[in-house]
Structures are given as structure tokens and as C-alpha cells.
Design a protein around this motif. Structure first.
Motif, PDB file in Angstrom:
ATOM      1  N   VAL A 150       3.533   5.189  -1.247  1.00 18.15           N
ATOM      2  CA  VAL A 150       3.316   6.135  -0.148  1.00 18.15           C
ATOM      3  C   VAL A 150       4.537   6.153   0.758  1.00 18.15           C
ATOM      4  O   VAL A 150       4.975   7.212   1.200  1.00 18.15           O
ATOM      5  CB  VAL A 150       2.035   5.785   0.647  1.00 18.15           C
ATOM      6  CG1 VAL A 150       1.900   6.652   1.892  1.00 18.15           C
ATOM      7  CG2 VAL A 150       0.802   5.931  -0.235  1.00 18.15           C
ATOM      8  N   LYS A 207       7.519   5.711  -0.040  1.00 19.30           N
ATOM      9  CA  LYS A 207       8.649   6.349  -0.737  1.00 19.30           C
ATOM     10  C   LYS A 207       8.545   7.873  -0.744  1.00 19.30           C
ATOM     11  O   LYS A 207       9.496   8.559  -1.091  1.00 19.30           O
ATOM     12  CB  LYS A 207       8.738   5.845  -2.187  1.00 19.30           C
ATOM     13  CG  LYS A 207       9.009   4.369  -2.309  1.00 19.30           C
ATOM     14  CD  LYS A 207      10.377   4.050  -1.800  1.00 19.30           C
ATOM     15  CE  LYS A 207      10.691   2.577  -1.974  1.00 19.30           C
ATOM     16  NZ  LYS A 207      11.927   2.217  -1.311  1.00 19.30           N
ATOM     17  N   LEU A 208       7.385   8.406  -0.367  1.00 20.44           N
ATOM     18  CA  LEU A 208       7.174   9.857  -0.354  1.00 20.44           C
ATOM     19  C   LEU A 208       7.903  10.506   0.817  1.00 20.44           C
ATOM     20  O   LEU A 208       8.159   9.864   1.831  1.00 20.44           O
ATOM     21  CB  LEU A 208       5.680  10.175  -0.242  1.00 20.44           C
ATOM     22  CG  LEU A 208       4.789   9.788  -1.407  1.00 20.44           C
ATOM     23  CD1 LEU A 208       3.321   9.995  -1.031  1.00 20.44           C
ATOM     24  CD2 LEU A 208       5.138  10.603  -2.635  1.00 20.44           C
ATOM     25  N   LEU A 247       4.386  14.628   2.620  1.00 23.21           N
ATOM     26  CA  LEU A 247       3.469  14.061   1.629  1.00 23.21           C
ATOM     27  C   LEU A 247       2.883  12.730   2.101  1.00 23.21           C
ATOM     28  O   LEU A 247       1.742  12.406   1.771  1.00 23.21           O
ATOM     29  CB  LEU A 247       4.161  13.894   0.283  1.00 23.21           C
ATOM     30  CG  LEU A 247       4.480  15.199  -0.457  1.00 23.21           C
ATOM     31  CD1 LEU A 247       5.219  14.901  -1.756  1.00 23.21           C
ATOM     32  CD2 LEU A 247       3.210  15.977  -0.721  1.00 23.21           C
ATOM     33  N   ARG A 248       3.666  11.962   2.879  1.00 20.84           N
ATOM     34  CA  ARG A 248       3.136  10.720   3.459  1.00 20.84           C
ATOM     35  C   ARG A 248       1.983  11.032   4.397  1.00 20.84           C
ATOM     36  O   ARG A 248       0.935  10.388   4.348  1.00 20.84           O
ATOM     37  CB  ARG A 248       4.234   9.980   4.238  1.00 20.84           C
ATOM     38  CG  ARG A 248       5.005   8.982   3.439  1.00 20.84           C
ATOM     39  CD  ARG A 248       5.774   8.007   4.308  1.00 20.84           C
ATOM     40  NE  ARG A 248       6.413   8.565   5.472  1.00 20.84           N
ATOM     41  CZ  ARG A 248       7.697   8.936   5.538  1.00 20.84           C
ATOM     42  NH1 ARG A 248       8.470   8.832   4.478  1.00 20.84           N
ATOM     43  NH2 ARG A 248       8.199   9.409   6.660  1.00 20.84           N
ATOM     44  N   SER A 270      -0.972  12.109   2.400  1.00 26.02           N
ATOM     45  CA  SER A 270      -1.572  10.950   1.747  1.00 26.02           C
ATOM     46  C   SER A 270      -2.402  10.121   2.735  1.00 26.02           C
ATOM     47  O   SER A 270      -3.521   9.700   2.421  1.00 26.02           O
ATOM     48  CB  SER A 270      -0.472  10.083   1.135  1.00 26.02           C
ATOM     49  OG  SER A 270      -1.004   8.890   0.631  1.00 26.02           O
TER      50      SER A 270
END
Length: 160
Positions: free
Chosen positions: A74, A76-77, A81-82, A85
Motif C-alpha cells: 500500500v 508503494k502505491l 491509490l493509497r 486503498s
């Protein structure tokens, strides 16, 4: 003052339950193996206290952000997108907290109205009510953690 009291109520209940379980179980072991006179009611109380320890202890762990989480991927997104998520995770957790713990917990408690423990006659409602109470406490602490995590993500620059 009220906020401070509320903040420590789950810790107090969990600590009392754990201490009482240890004390009662130790007393029963001594009574059973040294005095040859077991205390049959101890098991009922210990099981009830264990239910309270587990379900109220969940909120105590949530308050300290002590639940296990693996967020390597997560993190690394990219930022959008984090946040997505984190939001999807929150929706899933709220579902479990409000539907499973609170709604089904209250239903489970209501259905135990005529069920009592065999030796002491304690209503299972007293034991089962820990489920929705723990769910509500956990939801309060999770909401605080969720808001904090979104604020942190919005404060970060770019993605990693």
C-alpha cells in the motif's frame, strides 16, 4: 474529564478481566490439586470474563494502533491509490464492526434472554453484551485512526 474517563474504560475492563481470570484460575488450581475440592463456579466466571477481555480488549488494541497490519505494498502505491486503498479497508472494517459486532452482537445478546449458566445462573446476556460494546468502542477508536491516516496521506507530497 469525560473524555479521559471514556479513554480508559476499555483498559480498565480488560485489565480487571485479565486479573480476575488469572486470580480465579490460580485459586481453582490450588483448590483442585491441593485441597481436592474444585470450585465448579470458577470456570463459568472465567469464561465470561474471557469473552469480555477479548471483545473489549479489541478496542484497547485499536486505540493504540496495535493490530497487525501489513501495508508494505500500500505504501508503494501512488497517493490517490493509497487513499483509495485506505478507504476500501475502512469500509470493510466498518462492515465487520457495525454489522458483525454491533448488529449481530445485539441480536445474539437478545436471543440469550432465557439462557443462563448452569451453576451460578448468570444470564448469557451479561456475557454476550461485551460483543456489541466492544464493537462500538472499537468503531470509535478506528474512526479516529482512519481520520488521522487520511490526514497524513493528504499531507504527504506525491507518491512513493
Amino acid at each position: 474529564m469525560t473524555k479521559r474517563w471514556f479513554h480508559f474504560i476499555d483498559d480498565g475492563i480488560s485489565t480487571f478481566a485479565l486479573f480476575a481470570i488469572i486470580l480465579l484460575t490460580g485459586t481453582n488450581v490450588f483448590s483442585r490439586y491441593v485441597l481436592n475440592k474444585p470450585l465448579p463456579w470458577v470456570e463459568e466466571i472465567a469464561i465470561g470474563l474471557f469473552v469480555w477481555l477479548v471483545f473489549i480488549g479489541i478496542s484497547s488494541a485499536m486505540k493504540r494502533d496495535s493490530h497487525i497490519g501489513v501495508d508494505y505494498f500500500v505504501q508503494k502505491l501512488p497517493k490517490p491509490l493509497r487513499i483509495l486503498s485506505i478507504t476500501i479497508r475502512a469500509i470493510a472494517i466498518y462492515y465487520v464492526l457495525f454489522y458483525v459486532f454491533v448488529y449481530l452482537g445485539f441480536t445474539f445478546t437478545a436471543q440469550a434472554s432465557s439462557k443462563v449458566t448452569p451453576i451460578l445462573g448468570i444470564s448469557y446476556q451479561v456475557i454476550n453484551i461485551a460483543i456489541p460494546i466492544g464493537g462500538l468502542f472499537t468503531a470509535i477508536y478506528f474512526t479516529r485512526a482512519f481520520i488521522r491516516s487520511i490526514q497524513i496521506e493528504l499531507g504527504k507530497e506525491g507518491g512513493s
